[in-house]
Every structure is written in structure tokens, then in C-alpha cells.
Design a protein around this motif. Structure first.
Motif, short mmCIF file in Angstrom:
data_model
loop_
_atom_site.label_atom_id
_atom_site.label_comp_id
_atom_site.label_asym_id
_atom_site.label_seq_id
_atom_site.Cartn_x
_atom_site.Cartn_y
_atom_site.Cartn_z
N VAL B 93 -98.42 37.42 9.16
CA VAL B 93 -98.94 36.93 10.56
C VAL B 93 -100.43 36.74 10.80
O VAL B 93 -100.89 35.87 11.08
CB VAL B 93 -98.51 37.70 11.76
N MET B 97 -102.77 33.66 11.01
CA MET B 97 -103.45 33.51 12.36
C MET B 97 -105.12 33.34 11.96
O MET B 97 -105.80 32.58 12.64
CB MET B 97 -103.52 34.72 13.16
N VAL B 155 -95.90 31.57 11.09
CA VAL B 155 -96.96 31.30 12.18
C VAL B 155 -97.41 29.97 12.30
O VAL B 155 -97.49 29.45 13.26
CB VAL B 155 -98.09 32.28 11.90
N VAL B 177 -100.00 35.29 21.11
CA VAL B 177 -99.57 36.04 19.91
C VAL B 177 -98.29 36.80 19.93
O VAL B 177 -97.13 36.50 19.26
CB VAL B 177 -100.67 36.82 19.18
N ILE B 181 -96.22 33.22 19.30
CA ILE B 181 -96.46 33.03 17.95
C ILE B 181 -95.40 33.85 17.35
O ILE B 181 -94.63 33.26 16.59
CB ILE B 181 -97.83 33.43 17.48
N ALA B 185 -92.33 32.17 15.14
CA ALA B 185 -92.28 32.60 13.78
C ALA B 185 -91.08 33.17 13.15
O ALA B 185 -90.85 33.41 12.02
CB ALA B 185 -93.47 33.35 13.34
#
Lengths: 264, 264
Positions: B93, B97, B155, B177, B181, B185
């Protein structure tokens, strides 16, 4: 607004000399061909990108990023598939820390206003495209923003759903009194929805013309969309705007009443 | 509803064919051995293998019973898997990011990923000794890479509209997040877990090469030292069955946790 190109000297100027002031409660529609910078302008207003030069103001405050005062409705892909309809609509208030009962009440009210009161616990990915867009509108309204930014929200819908959705958006606009900034590539849709219609021309994107129109108010008063859209005045204006877009070189924008001032 | 014409993999369930294939393989195995075409040393029949299985269940082989062998292997793979979930998913992740994390972590990950575990096993023994730690580290390393790479891809696969929508509803970066996200994901993270678990079972025998008292891999190696081919085959079937069952469990988890996968 200039985007960096692949190599130095290949930068793309997406927007240039855009000087625009939105009046509160207006329904502003931007129409123009693909790649004319409509979405770039909306992304700037939403705060998803920053201008390379110039400023954007909302109520006198400079826009420095996205915020709950500007609700956005996207063309597609914007609902959270892991949440059901109600949870999608509640999400904004949840993120803002609003209590469960309060946000539930707001979500239920806004889902009813888009006619989805019977679909609270449906998975969003099982809804039709038109229904998904209505969830998106209810979600944007639930955060109670000052203005709604709509990026071709009806672009992916079939013709019939599109027409009923146009009427729904006008009803929501009237009921909420919010300022709407709406992007489309359909001239007919633009004329039907707008109180103020902006024509953009491409490369670099500029505001080429501005019209004050009242077909949306006529529809809200008389409830007959077909009558409005087949009105001689509507058709004449539609052809004129189409001509503007086709010619692609509308230099004398000031003739048609482009007002100066600051964005916001 | 039937699959639409031309859809890849369309035409209904493949379960019947899978069962038929399994039955045909067993029948061929039984036929070849029952006819006496192959020496039992090279290929013992299904009956002999089954007898051996029941014998190991009751009396054990190589100093441990079947339950102890299975438990030893299961706990090694399970522990390595849990460690990998706890570390590879956050790392992946982070790589998705952050440009910095991607830049730093990409070379070591991509360098070690294609190296066969048997190649670095001696090094692991020198570093971590011949105890449990080495076995778990070897399995863990095999699971880590696919899991991290899938989390990273997950992600990057989250539609930008969902992220923009959350920001426009007042979400902070951390909220984006956590609420968008990570959830968006999830399908890829689960795919990575499934692939990783498979890699874990693949690496088991290599990991148990070193001084294992119990474990399915250790059992197979001891059996091969003494040319007990029915135990070798029985161990292979047991590992294959457990790996297949754990894959089915992961697929079930995918259906329950990400029912929207492939439908958005």
C-alpha cells in the motif's frame, strides 16, 4: 492553466484567459467539444488541481483544495461499490463526524428526493447507470455544499434516461437553491438546463460566448420538456450555439455578453 | 441467466469437467498399477497409498503421526502467511501511495522475487540457524513479494473519481486512505493473499529440507531417503489437497469480502 508536456517546450495550455464569476443560485452550463478544457476548469473549481497562473475564489476565499463546500457529481466510477446505496449517500457526513442518526436522516431525505427511497440497501453495482447517477446526486446533496459541480453526469446514459435525469436535476436545483456548475457536450442539454450558458473553444480553452437563458425556468413553470425543446426560440439558439462550436473560432466573445470578474 | 455470447470463459460451470478429469487420473493411476505395468517402487497403486495414509495416521512415520506432520506444516505456512499479511500489505500500500517508498523498495523486492528459495536457503541457514526461524523466514519471503506487489497494484487501480469524491465530501488524506483506497484495493490485496498462500505451500518442502522433526515436507524427504515411494506420493497428495482447500477458502473469502469484484 498549463500542463507539463513530455519534453520541455511541449507544455499544453489547457485554459487561458478564463475570467468568470458565478452568481449564487445560478445554473451555469459549460458546453464545448471534447478536449476544450471543460473538465480542466471544473477540476480547478473542485480543487483537484491548482492553476499555474491566476486565482479562484469562493465567497472571497481562495480555493486551495477540494472541500465539502463544493459537491461533485462525476460521469462514472465514483460510487463506493463496497457500500450499499444508503451508506454511499451517508459517507460524506460520516467522514465529517456527523452523528449516525443525523446523517441517516439526511441520507434518507436526499435518497427520497431522487426517487430511490426503496433502494437503501441495494448494492450500487447492481443499479442501472441512471440510478447510480441519482445516488451520486443524493450523495453530493447530503453534504449540503454551497455549490454542485457536475462533470458530464448524464454523458453515459441512454437518451430517455438522460431526459428524465435532466428534469430531476432541475427539480433538485429548484428545491435546494444551490449554485450549479454543469458540464456537457450536448448543446440541447446545455440550453435546456442553464440559466447561464458558456461556450468554450479549444486549444487553449477559452470562454468564447456567454448566454443568459431561461428555458430551465420555463420548464419548471410549465413541466413540459418537449414543448420547451421544440420551441422555435430554443431551436434557433441551439443552431447558433452549434455554429459557434463548429466554427471553433469565436473571437468576439465580448459581443455576446461575457462578463468580467473573478471566479467563485 | 446464461453467459453472453463471446464472454471469455463463458458457457457455465466447469465443475463437472474438473470432477471427470480427477476421476480419469485416478482410474489411469489404478489401471496402470493394477495391471502391473510399473514396479510398485516407482509408482505404488492408489490402494497401497491409502493403506499407507491410514497407517501413518495411526502409527506415524519418521517419528511423528500424520496429524503432527500436518500441524507442523500448517503452522509454518500459517505463521509465515500471517506475518506476510501484516507486513507485505502495508508495504505494498505504501509503495502504491508514495513515490519515495516505491523508489526505495522496488529494487530489493524485484531483485529477490525471481530467485528460487532453494538458492538462498543456505544463506538463511547461515544467518538464522537450523531452527524454526529459518523455515518460517523462507516461506515468508516466498509469500511476501506477490502479496506486496498485488497490494501496490490494488492501490493504483482505485478509480481517481472515488478518491476525488471522498475529498469533495470533506475527507482528510488519512480518511481517504482508510475509507477509499484500502477498500478499493481489497480485490487485488485478496488476490495477492491467494497467490501468496500458493507460493507458501510451494516453498514448504524446501523450507523443511533443514532439520525438520515433523512436517509434510520432512516426511517426504525421509521417505525418499529410504525409497518409500508410497509415503512420498501420499505426502504429495496431502500437500496438494491442503493447498487446494486453502485456495478454495481464499476464493470464498474473495466472494464474501469483495462481491463487487469484476462487476463495476
Amino acid at each position: 492553466m498549463t500542463f507539463p508536456g513530455r519534453r520541455p517546450g511541449e507544455d499544453v495550455t489547457a485554459l487561458s484567459d478564463v475570467d468568470l464569476t458565478l452568481a449564487s443560485g445560478d445554473f451555469v452550463v459549460v458546453v464545448g467539444e471534447s478536449g476544450c478544457g471543460k473538465t480542466t476548469l471544473l477540476n480547478l473549481m473542485a480543487g483537484f488541481s491548482r492553476p499555474t497562473s491566476g486565482r479562484l475564489l469562493l465567497n472571497g476565499e481562495e480555493i486551495v483544495g477540494p472541500g465539502a463546500d463544493r459537491g461533485v457529481v462525476f460521469q462514472r466510477n465514483a460510487l463506493m461499490p463496497w457500500l450499499d446505496v444508503l451508506a454511499n449517500v451517508e459517507l460524506g457526513l460520516k467522514l465529517q463526524g456527523v452523528s449516525a442518526t443525523e446523517r441517516r436522516a439526511a441520507a434518507v431525505r436526499n435518497l427520497a428526493s431522487v426517487g430511490l427511497q426503496d433502494f437503501h440497501h441495494h448494492p450500487v453495482y447492481q443499479l442501472s447507470g441512471g440510478m447510480q447517477q441519482r445516488v451520486g446526486m443524493a450523495r453530493a446533496l447530503t453534504s449540503d455544499p454551497e455549490m454542485l459541480l457536475m462533470d458530464e453526469p448524464l454523458g453515459a446514459l441512454d437518451a430517455l434516461t438522460r431526459e428524465t435525469s435532466q428534469e430531476l436535476i432541475l427539480d433538485l436545483w429548484q428545491a435546494s437553491g444551490k449554485t450549479v456548475f454543469f458540464i456537457t457536450h450536448s448543446v440541447e442539454e446545455a440550453l435546456f438546463m442553464a440559466t447561464r450558458l458558456l461556450v468554450m473553444s479549444p486549444r487553449p480553452g477559452r470562454l468564447a460566448a456567454s448566454y443568459d437563458v431561461d428555458f430551465s425556468r420555463r420548464f419548471l413553470a410549465e413541466r413540459d420538456a418537449r414543448a420547451v425543446k421544440s420551441d422555435a426560440e430554443f431551436i434557433a439558439l441551439r443552431e447558433r450555439v452549434l455554429e459557434h462550436i463548429r466554427s471553433g473560432h469565436v473571437r468576439d466573445a465580448t459581443d455576446v455578453g461575457l462578463r468580467g470578474g473573478q471566479d467563485g | 441467466m446464461a453467459d453472453s455470447y463471446g464472454a471469455p470463459g463463458g458457457g457455465g460451470s466447469s465443475r463437472g469437467l474438473s470432477l471427470a478429469t480427477t476421476a480419469a487420473l485416478f482410474l489411469a493411476w489404478w489401471g496402470v498399477t493394477a495391471a502391473g505395468w510399473v514396479e510398485p517402487l516407482f509408482l505404488p497403486g492408489p490402494g497401497a497409498v491409502l493403506d499407507r495414509f491410514l497407517e501413518v495416521v495411526e502409527e506415524g512415520f519418521g517419528g511423528a503421526t500424520m496429524v503432527e506432520h500436518i500441524w507442523a506444516s500448517l503452522s509454518r505456512v500459517g505463521l509465515a502467511f500471517l506475518l506476510a499479511v501484516a507486513t507485505a500489505v502495508p508495504v505494498g500500500v505504501l509503495m502504491g501511495m508514495s513515490r519515495v517508498a516505491r523508489g526505495i523498495l522496488d529494487p530489493p523486492l524485484e531483485f529477490y522475487r525471481p530467485i528460487p528459495p532453494l538458492a538462498y536457503l543456505p544463506l538463511m541457514v547461515i544467518w538464522f540457524g537450523i531452527g524454526e526461524l529459518t523455515k518460517i523466514v523462507v516461506i515468508y519471503l516466498a509469500i511476501f513479494a506477490p502479496m506486496a506487489l498485488n497490494a501496490r497494484a490494488g492501490v493504483r487501480s482505485v478509480p481517481i473519481e472515488q478518491i476525488h469524491a471522498a475529498y469533495s465530501m470533506g475527507a482528510s488524506r488519512l480518511q481517504v486512505v482508510w475509507h477509499v483506497i484500502l477498500r478499493g484495493a481489497m480485490p487485488e490485496i485478496l488476490t495477492g493473499m491467494r497467490i501468496g498462500l500458493g507460493f507458501g505451500w510451494t516453498t514448504l518442502v524446501a523450507a523443511e529440507l533443514i532439520a525438520a522433526q515433523a512436517g509434510l515436507g520432512a516426511m517426504i524427504q525421509q521417505a525418499s531417503d529410504f525409497l518409500v515411494s508410497d509415503v512420498v506420493i501420499m505426502g504429495i497428495v496431502v500437500i496438494g489437497t491442503i493447498a487446494y482447500l486453502s485456495d478454495l477458502a481464499m476464493r470464498y473469502l474473495e466472494r464474501v469480502l469483495t462481491p463487487w469484484k469484476g462487476k463495476v
